[in-house]
Design an enzyme around this catalytic site. Structure first.
Site, mmCIF file in Angstrom:
data_model
loop_
_atom_site.group_PDB
_atom_site.id
_atom_site.type_symbol
_atom_site.label_atom_id
_atom_site.label_comp_id
_atom_site.label_asym_id
_atom_site.label_seq_id
_atom_site.Cartn_x
_atom_site.Cartn_y
_atom_site.Cartn_z
ATOM 1 N N GLY A 45 0.843 -1.187 0.000
ATOM 2 C CA GLY A 45 0.000 0.000 0.000
ATOM 3 C C GLY A 45 0.878 1.236 0.000
ATOM 4 O O GLY A 45 2.013 1.196 0.498
ATOM 5 N N GLN A 50 3.080 9.953 1.199
ATOM 6 C CA GLN A 50 4.371 9.259 1.247
ATOM 7 C C GLN A 50 5.256 9.558 0.042
ATOM 8 O O GLN A 50 6.438 9.224 0.039
ATOM 9 C CB GLN A 50 4.157 7.740 1.348
ATOM 10 C CG GLN A 50 3.493 7.318 2.642
ATOM 11 C CD GLN A 50 3.353 5.822 2.712
ATOM 12 O OE1 GLN A 50 2.398 5.265 2.193
ATOM 13 N NE2 GLN A 50 4.312 5.161 3.335
ATOM 14 N N CYS A 98 5.707 0.025 7.435
ATOM 15 C CA CYS A 98 5.364 1.179 6.603
ATOM 16 C C CYS A 98 6.616 1.615 5.848
ATOM 17 O O CYS A 98 7.696 1.706 6.437
ATOM 18 C CB CYS A 98 4.871 2.307 7.506
ATOM 19 S SG CYS A 98 4.403 3.797 6.610
ATOM 20 N N LEU A 99 6.457 1.890 4.561
ATOM 21 C CA LEU A 99 7.618 2.299 3.759
ATOM 22 C C LEU A 99 8.239 3.591 4.280
ATOM 23 O O LEU A 99 9.423 3.828 4.076
ATOM 24 C CB LEU A 99 7.214 2.462 2.287
ATOM 25 C CG LEU A 99 6.790 1.181 1.558
ATOM 26 C CD1 LEU A 99 6.330 1.501 0.145
ATOM 27 C CD2 LEU A 99 7.903 0.148 1.538
ATOM 28 N N HIS A 140 -4.623 1.331 7.572
ATOM 29 C CA HIS A 140 -3.248 1.860 7.656
ATOM 30 C C HIS A 140 -3.046 2.987 6.635
ATOM 31 O O HIS A 140 -2.543 4.065 6.974
ATOM 32 C CB HIS A 140 -2.242 0.723 7.428
ATOM 33 C CG HIS A 140 -0.815 1.173 7.389
ATOM 34 N ND1 HIS A 140 0.111 0.811 8.341
ATOM 35 C CD2 HIS A 140 -0.141 1.959 6.514
ATOM 36 C CE1 HIS A 140 1.276 1.373 8.054
ATOM 37 N NE2 HIS A 140 1.150 2.063 6.936
ATOM 38 N N GLU A 141 -3.445 2.741 5.394
ATOM 39 C CA GLU A 141 -3.250 3.746 4.341
ATOM 40 C C GLU A 141 -4.117 4.975 4.601
ATOM 41 O O GLU A 141 -3.689 6.109 4.400
ATOM 42 C CB GLU A 141 -3.551 3.150 2.960
ATOM 43 C CG GLU A 141 -2.638 2.001 2.547
ATOM 44 C CD GLU A 141 -1.166 2.303 2.728
ATOM 45 O OE1 GLU A 141 -0.739 3.456 2.527
ATOM 46 O OE2 GLU A 141 -0.414 1.383 3.104
ATOM 47 N N HIS A 144 -2.760 7.571 6.872
ATOM 48 C CA HIS A 144 -1.776 8.496 6.281
ATOM 49 C C HIS A 144 -2.438 9.797 5.819
ATOM 50 O O HIS A 144 -1.830 10.859 5.877
ATOM 51 C CB HIS A 144 -1.089 7.855 5.069
ATOM 52 C CG HIS A 144 0.054 6.942 5.417
ATOM 53 N ND1 HIS A 144 1.211 7.394 5.990
ATOM 54 C CD2 HIS A 144 0.217 5.614 5.253
ATOM 55 C CE1 HIS A 144 2.045 6.367 6.165
ATOM 56 N NE2 HIS A 144 1.466 5.275 5.739
HETATM 57 CO CO CO Z 1 2.336 3.391 5.790
#
Ligand code: CO
Length: 184
Positions: A45, A50, A98-99, A140-141, A144
């Site tokens: 995701g 991000q 998470c990236l 989660h996304e 953000h």
């Molecule tokens: Co994330």
């Protein structure tokens, strides 16, 4: 085009993102680039903040997780201007990563089921209910878009233990096998 992933500590990751209009410039290309960036980074995701864009857009492709969880087969979606309408079911723990927060994985508790309305990549309105890992990735996304990160949701003790690592990430002192950056 592959974007560098914006790291924890960048103020933009803490902003509340804005909805976009149907005629948002080069939206198709942006979506394509987000999928590309996500795939080369081994993510399932990716949310627009991000990659440095404070807009309410995130993409998901959970096919790489389908080996372990067959229900995720074919779960690939674009969420534009998403709004969570309801979260139901019992909280359950799942280890998230998470990236934007490389090398940290921690268990987070969230409700099992989510009902969400959004527009897809063709700007068609959708309203759907998801549960299990699908709901988890969406939650989660979605966070953000509101400037929330999974590390905000771990236990106070864990937060304390993570502090040093998080400080290092915020200084760019972290190894990731994809391009990253601190956005001042
Ligand atoms: Co994330």
């Amino acid at each position: 085009m592959i974007y560098p992933v914006v790291l924890f500590g960048s103020p933009l990751l803490r902003k509340v993102s804005k909805n976009i209009e149907k005629d948002y410039a080069k939206l198709d290309k942006l979506i394509e680039d987000m999928f590309e960036t996500m795939v080369v980074s081994d993510g399932v995701g990716l949310a627009a903040p991000q990659i440095g864009k404070s807009i309410r857009l995130f993409v998901i492709d959970a096919n790489p997780m389908a080996e372990d969880d067959a229900s995720l087969e074919g779960f690939k979606r674009v969420f534009i201007n998403a709004k969570i309408l309801e979260e139901t079911g019992e909280d359950w723990g799942f280890v998230e990563g998470c990236l934007s927060v490389p090398e940290i994985r921690e268990e987070v508790q969230r409700p099992s089921t989510v009902t969400i309305e959004y527009y897809d990549e063709n700007f068609e309105y959708k309203k759907e209910t998801f549960d299990g890992v699908k709901a988890r990735i969406i939650q989660h996304e979605y966070d953000h878009l509101d400037g929330v990160l999974f590390v905000d949701k771990v236990s106070p003790l864990k937060k304390k233990l993570l502090k040093g690592k998080l400080n290092n990430i915020a200084k760019g002192k972290v190894k990731a096998n994809y391009k990253t950056k601190i956005l001042k």
